[in-house]
Design an enzyme around this catalytic site. Structure first.
Site, mmCIF file in Angstrom:
data_model
loop_
_atom_site.group_PDB
_atom_site.id
_atom_site.type_symbol
_atom_site.label_atom_id
_atom_site.label_comp_id
_atom_site.label_asym_id
_atom_site.label_seq_id
_atom_site.Cartn_x
_atom_site.Cartn_y
_atom_site.Cartn_z
ATOM 1 N N ASP A 8 -2.169 -5.307 -0.064
ATOM 2 C CA ASP A 8 -2.123 -6.345 0.898
ATOM 3 C C ASP A 8 -2.490 -7.287 2.243
ATOM 4 O O ASP A 8 -2.995 -8.214 1.825
ATOM 5 C CB ASP A 8 -0.796 -6.711 1.429
ATOM 6 C CG ASP A 8 -0.214 -5.015 2.210
ATOM 7 O OD1 ASP A 8 -0.702 -4.274 2.066
ATOM 8 O OD2 ASP A 8 1.508 -5.033 1.506
ATOM 9 N N MET A 62 0.737 -1.169 0.060
ATOM 10 C CA MET A 62 -0.217 -0.114 0.133
ATOM 11 C C MET A 62 0.731 1.190 -0.013
ATOM 12 O O MET A 62 1.793 1.278 0.106
ATOM 13 C CB MET A 62 -1.004 0.101 0.944
ATOM 14 C CG MET A 62 -1.558 -1.010 1.461
ATOM 15 S SD MET A 62 -2.691 -0.789 2.114
ATOM 16 C CE MET A 62 -4.345 0.383 2.295
ATOM 17 N N HIS A 63 0.242 2.439 -0.756
ATOM 18 C CA HIS A 63 0.751 3.302 0.155
ATOM 19 C C HIS A 63 1.322 4.524 -1.129
ATOM 20 O O HIS A 63 2.148 5.364 -0.694
ATOM 21 C CB HIS A 63 1.192 4.011 1.554
ATOM 22 C CG HIS A 63 0.514 2.750 2.660
ATOM 23 N ND1 HIS A 63 -0.605 3.542 2.422
ATOM 24 C CD2 HIS A 63 1.449 2.243 3.510
ATOM 25 C CE1 HIS A 63 -1.355 2.844 3.706
ATOM 26 N NE2 HIS A 63 -0.669 2.372 4.360
#
Length: 484
Positions: A235, A79-80
């Protein structure tokens, strides 16, 4: 057949399941992380493509007929990450990853604007996407001037697979641009970052169809036409789908590169002051809360490198019987910490070393330090309204029974170990591919695995662990005073 693609930090995994959700086969492709400066963590998105090709090639070599029967693909990803594209969808710079903390000043600036916590339901952490883009605006203005689209890592993979600019709710919730309660991009949050909706992909639920696999790729991989690609998940939400952690009261502890204490919720329950992450789940009308620590197995891997031993050798050296903490305390803040500290600048430490401190006692301290970081997360979740009475263990670190005994005793709750099988993010992604392709009931598909065994807290060591935890908890302000 249904295919799950999980784009992790260290590699891409392709997992194939059949209509009974039995795992048929898997393939992997490896990735490296570039750390050109302290606090930086980057990857070239082109490497994600090549690693995916390697994973699919390995799967095709062993299961060509089964691969040809694929009807749906699900995506999971770290992520991110800020993947910045120009008007031609060309990558403008290496992707700044989830554990890149260079944008701490920008994160503090955005977090100082009350609309971010009010609408996104979360602190603006340095690892989130929005502050990374602000860092580019402040430090690489020539790149920001060319920016036309921001994609998360797995959604860049989707662009390559389908030609579509699409994300989904669970991953988008970690950008600081999503109104998490409404499950929609926020014009206010985007505007406060110098962006607008034209810079964002469209949004679908994780269980919905986001596009169709390109004919050129289908032909290369020996698949048929019309293979759908599901929205997928970040995830942790994908792992939750794999573990069946999709209903109120279900929770897992993930011992991966980072560590996650994850709880599913039937309602939106934000409490940003606790530094708990409150995100959309991959299933519609479902949310989740997470306590996140930045170094879990990463801490053990670091120590293994220092000692020139494999991680499994270090944990095996401790044996099977849980020991009382030795007095050596390890703070696992190798790249800062999220829950509950929100401190990107703090760094780790061993404390209490003496002549008698040997390799085994330091290994024990590393495992305990990570377990105590999870205990911090447990307290943060409780302050956000989520109380847990047991968790299921997932991730590579969960192979160490000693570590699970340490976590169970540190948290004071049982830890369930699932029966043999692959229930991680790639499996969850494959389940989402099945749901999208067959329009199946998500909760009928995302069931929980059988439990092989349960590890109970060692009540005889509870008092010793409580003392060690208080020592751990009190060290952070002292360490921060030294390092500031």
């Amino acid at each position: 057949m249904y295919l799950g693609l999980d784009l992790g930090t260290s590699g891409v995994k392709a997992l194939l399941i059949d209509d009974k959700q039995s795992v048929i086969g898997s393939g992997t492709g490896t990735l490296d992380v570039s750390r050109p400066h302290s606090g930086w963590s980057e990857q070239d998105p082109a490497h994600w493509i090549s690693a995916t090709e390697d994973a699919i090639a390995a799967l095709k070599a062993s299961h060509p007929k089964e691969l040809a029967a694929v009807k749906g693909i699900g995506l999971s990803g770290q992520m991110h990450g800020a993947t910045l594209l120009d008007g031609n969808d060309s990558v403008l710079r290496p992707c700044m990853l989830w554990n890149d903390t260079r944008s701490h000043a920008e994160a503090a600036e955005l977090d100082g604007n009350p609309i971010f916590r009010a609408l996104s339901g979360n602190i603006v952490f340095p690892g989130f996407t929005a502050p990374k883009v602000m860092w580019v605006k402040n430090n690489e203005p020539e790149i920001f001037a060319k920016l036309r689209r921001v994609l998360l890592p797995k959604d860049y993979l989707r662009l390559w697979l389908t030609g579509e600019h699409v994300s989904e709710m669970s991953d988008a919730a970690g950008t600081s641009w999503l109104d998490v309660g409404r499950r929609a991009w926020s014009d206010e949050l985007l505007g406060a970052s110098g962006l607008d909706r034209s810079h964002m992909p469209s949004l679908v639920e994780g269980t919905e169809v986001s596009g169709t696999l390109k004919a050129s790729l289908a032909t290369r991989w020996g698949m048929g036409n019309g293979v759908v690609v599901a929205g997928g998940a970040g995830d942790n939400a994908a792992s939750a789908c794999g573990m069946g952690t999709v209903a109120e009261g279900h929770a897992f502890v993930s011992l991966g590169t980072s560590g996650v204490l994850f709880a599913a919720n039937n309602a939106y329950l934000p409490n940003p002051a606790s530094a708990v992450h409150t995100f959309c789940h991959a299933l519609p009308d479902t949310w989740h809360q997470m306590g996140v620590i930045l170094s879990a197995t990463d801490a053990l891997n670091w120590y293994a490198g220092i000692t020139a031993r494999k991680p499994a050798e270090l944990t095996d050296e401790l044996g099977d019987t849980l020991r009382a903490p030795s007095g050596v305390t390890f703070l696992p803040y190798l790249s800062g910490e999220r829950t509950p500290l929100n401190d990107s600048a703090i760094r780790g430490s061993f404390q209490g070393l003496e002549h008698a401190s040997d390799r085994a006692s330091l290994t024990q301290a590393v495992l305990e330090g990570v377990a105590f970081a999870f205990r911090d997360c447990l307290h943060a979740l409780a302050s956000a309204g989520t109380r847990l009475d047991r968790v299921t263990a997932v991730g590579g670190g969960s192979r160490s029974v000693y570590w699970l005994k340490t976590i169970a005793t540190a948290l004071g709750i049982p830890v369930d170990v699932p029966a043999d099988g692959d229930f991680g993010a790639a499996f969850g992604a494959a389940r989402l591919g099945l749901i999208a392709a067959e329009k199946a009931d998500p909760r009928a598909i995302c069931t929980q695995p059988a439990t092989e065994k349960t590890i109970e807290p060692d009540k005889g060591l509870t008092a010793d662990f409580d003392i060690a935890y208080r020592r751990y908890h009190n060290l952070y302000p002292a360490l921060k005073g030294v390092q500031s």
